[in-house]
Design an enzyme around this catalytic site. Sequence first.
Site, PDB file in Angstrom:
ATOM      1  N   LYS A   1      23.257 -38.407 -57.830  1.00 27.84           N
ATOM      2  CA  LYS A   1      22.874 -37.617 -59.007  1.00 27.84           C
ATOM      3  C   LYS A   1      23.219 -36.138 -58.847  1.00 27.84           C
ATOM      4  O   LYS A   1      23.266 -35.415 -59.833  1.00 27.84           O
ATOM      5  CB  LYS A   1      21.381 -37.794 -59.299  1.00 27.84           C
ATOM      6  CG  LYS A   1      21.045 -39.205 -59.785  1.00 27.84           C
ATOM      7  CD  LYS A   1      19.600 -39.318 -60.210  1.00 27.84           C
ATOM      8  CE  LYS A   1      19.291 -40.686 -60.804  1.00 27.84           C
ATOM      9  NZ  LYS A   1      19.164 -41.741 -59.777  1.00 27.84           N
TER      10      LYS A   1
HETATM   11  C1  LIG Z   1      19.404 -43.105 -60.164  1.00 29.63           C
HETATM   12  C2  LIG Z   1      19.756 -44.012 -59.041  1.00 29.63           C
HETATM   13  C3  LIG Z   1      20.354 -45.279 -59.262  1.00 29.63           C
HETATM   14  C4  LIG Z   1      20.601 -45.806 -60.649  1.00 29.63           C
HETATM   15  O1  LIG Z   1      21.644 -45.139 -61.325  1.00 29.63           O
HETATM   16  P1  LIG Z   1      21.838 -45.320 -62.895  1.00 29.63           P
HETATM   17  O2  LIG Z   1      22.929 -44.379 -63.262  1.00 29.63           O
HETATM   18  O3  LIG Z   1      20.521 -44.936 -63.525  1.00 29.63           O
HETATM   19  O4  LIG Z   1      22.175 -46.739 -63.149  1.00 29.63           O
HETATM   20  C5  LIG Z   1      20.724 -46.029 -58.157  1.00 29.63           C
HETATM   21  N1  LIG Z   1      20.485 -45.610 -56.902  1.00 29.63           N
HETATM   22  C6  LIG Z   1      19.903 -44.414 -56.641  1.00 29.63           C
HETATM   23  C7  LIG Z   1      19.641 -44.021 -55.232  1.00 29.63           C
HETATM   24  C8  LIG Z   1      19.529 -43.573 -57.698  1.00 29.63           C
HETATM   25  O5  LIG Z   1      18.939 -42.400 -57.430  1.00 29.63           O
END
Ligand SMILES: *Cc1c(COP(=O)(O)O)cnc(C)c1O
Length: 441
Positions: A107
């Site tokens: 993210k």
């Molecule tokens: C947010 C997150 C996900 C999921 O990602 P999406 O884009 O919401 O499908 C998977 N793994 C981790 C570690 C995350 O922080």
Amino acid sequence: MKYYSTNKKAPLASLQEAVTKGLASDKGLYMPEKIKQLPDSFFEKMKDMSFQEIAYVVADAFFGEDMEADMLKTIVYDTLNFDTPVVHVKNNIYSLELFHGPTLAFKDVGARFMARTLGYFIKKQGLTDINVLVATSGDTGSAVANGFLGVPGVQVFVLYPKGKVSPIQECQFTTLGQNITALEIDGTFDDCQALVKAAFMDEELNQKMQLTSANSINVARFLPQAFYYFYAYAQLAKQGIIEDNRPGSKDNVVFCVPSGNFGNITAGLFGKRMGLPVKRFIAANNKNDIFLKYLQTKEYTPRPSVATLANAMDVGDPSNFVRILDLYNHNHDAISKDISGYRYLDEDIRSTLKKCYEETGYLLDPHGACGYQALVDELKPDETGVFLETAHPAKFLETVESIIGEKVEIPQKLQAFMQGKKQSFELTKDFGGFKAFLLAK
Ligand SMILES: *Cc1c(COP(=O)(O)O)cnc(C)c1O
């Protein structure tokens, strides 16, 4: 470039509107009007280009009409001040490590890009302060808070459920200070999310304050996630793992994405539309398998999320599902052709993590474990599988240590957060109190 709403009942928006509003007025998600096909010459050169150079070409296809070239380049280069290497794990399975950024999760890419883009529009347009509200069960809050730290004109409010976020995650957004305010809510994650939603609906609040969200509904957070699919492909070509990285190639690359709100995988689907020769995608779910059920039954039935070891994927109504529907004109067959689904329960996550570590020495996190296992279960011998390792295992320290029965080393970056001083405000889940707090800020 203009952005339309997936509900098709809101006016077209400029990039600036789409970024500052987040959601369209008809509650749909914004989609870029065009998805540009990248030229063959780019794919031919890709393996000799850096991550930043590749990302700039992809960013230019989306944002180039709305930002000066040197500004966009600065934003891309600043965002990607860390690597996302492709690492071999076993047989024809590779890990795309997305955890080398400041908060050790993928993210960081979208959050850093969005923060800089918003900062650019604020400066250029002389906008008044923008308030970013974000509810988090852990990873989103840390990436957004760190991405937006110190960006002039932006105030960030991170709402998190008191006592339900691990100490390691908590310190990543409560110790920062400056323009970041952590709100410890006496309630659950759903209560936090409900407060944020209520704030967006509240007329008085929206008249007095400019509010926006920084989750993956925002185009400036969502689209940049396409960058690393291209770069992963370039690395496979550079390492000689695949032979040809041009459109139409027969290299059979499969991307497997641990999915919650489906923002990450949808960005990959955009990459494929731009010409990246991906054979197909796999969406790996935990027990929250709404998407898999949709593939199996053609019915989309959201339901309350249940808690699992891969908690960033505990989503009962994936917000980006509507973007997938829109991208494929609601055609279930077309969606099923490009994406297959898998789901893993906590006991599967445990056994995968342990087995992979014992067999290969590679330590997965609980989310990456779902992605890895789906490749183990489904990949064909003539395919090259890449799973997205979405977070560093040390972010889930207690879980991972209890599974492998060994201490996990905590990276320096994470330790630095743990030395900071916690600053937060405690609030109840009552909207009146939250609203009064925001208005008093
Ligand atoms: C947010 C997150 C996900 C999921 O990602 P999406 O884009 O919401 O499908 C998977 N793994 C981790 C570690 C995350 O922080």
